[in-house]
Design a protein around this motif. Sequence first.
Motif, PDB file in Angstrom:
ATOM      1  N   LYS A 161     -24.682  33.663 -17.994  1.00 32.52           N
ATOM      2  CA  LYS A 161     -24.058  33.274 -19.561  1.00 32.52           C
ATOM      3  C   LYS A 161     -24.829  34.260 -20.573  1.00 32.52           C
ATOM      4  O   LYS A 161     -24.217  34.944 -21.497  1.00 32.52           O
TER       5      LYS A 161
ATOM      6  N   THR B 163     -23.562  37.788 -20.131  1.00 33.03           N
ATOM      7  CA  THR B 163     -22.170  38.050 -20.670  1.00 33.03           C
ATOM      8  C   THR B 163     -22.259  37.942 -22.277  1.00 33.03           C
ATOM      9  O   THR B 163     -21.463  38.883 -22.823  1.00 33.03           O
ATOM     10  N   GLU B 164     -23.154  37.190 -22.770  1.00 34.80           N
ATOM     11  CA  GLU B 164     -23.154  37.215 -24.144  1.00 34.80           C
ATOM     12  C   GLU B 164     -23.708  38.324 -24.748  1.00 34.80           C
ATOM     13  O   GLU B 164     -23.185  38.899 -25.928  1.00 34.80           O
TER      14      GLU B 164
END
Length: 218
Positions: free
Chosen positions: A143, A146-147
């Motif tokens: 996460k 990805t961010e």
Amino acid sequence: MRALALLLLVFPCLPAWADECDQLPLPAVTVKRLDEPFTLSTKYSYKALTNLATTLTRPGNQVLGLTRGNAIVRFAIDTPSHIDRTGRWECASPQLTMTFGFMPMTVHVAKEFPAGSCAYREIYDHEMRHVQTYQAHIAAIEKELTEALSRRFATGAPWRGPAGQTRDYLQRELDERWMPYIKRAIGRVELAQALIDTPEEYARVAASCDGEISNRTR
């Protein structure tokens, strides 16, 4: 990105070219986590494993089992683009795919301990803690990565700049900035791995199975 932004400010964006740019897909980031099964090896002696792990273990410790994972980071880039009628400028929409994880991952159990024995189970179970730590770490940072990549590259509109330069600019930034960043994020797993291989854990495994391990490593 500052240079591209400045060029955008001074370039007279013709309506026809703007329409062509609007037909491009929006910039996008896709992150894929490697989830390959590990390989089990029992071909090395505990002495050979100890030599393999000289940089990972405390002096004087015998390595009965070892888990090794090779960190992988790969970028795939697609840049659908449109060049304006002068041939000097382009709009491009980066489509970035990042694949990361550990491959291959190999679990070694010293050949002195036959499968099915108490010692084998103790060593194998210890190594499974390392495998699970690798897997949990990769899942935990997915996460975050990805961010971070999306904030930078999924900009909501095509990039604009000199014709033929967007892809090279993108590749250079990935190599110089993002590859080291992602490798550092993956490398943080070693802190968690070190917490597994404590002196207390080494002593517990060595003393298990009614002396079977110490008898086989004399």
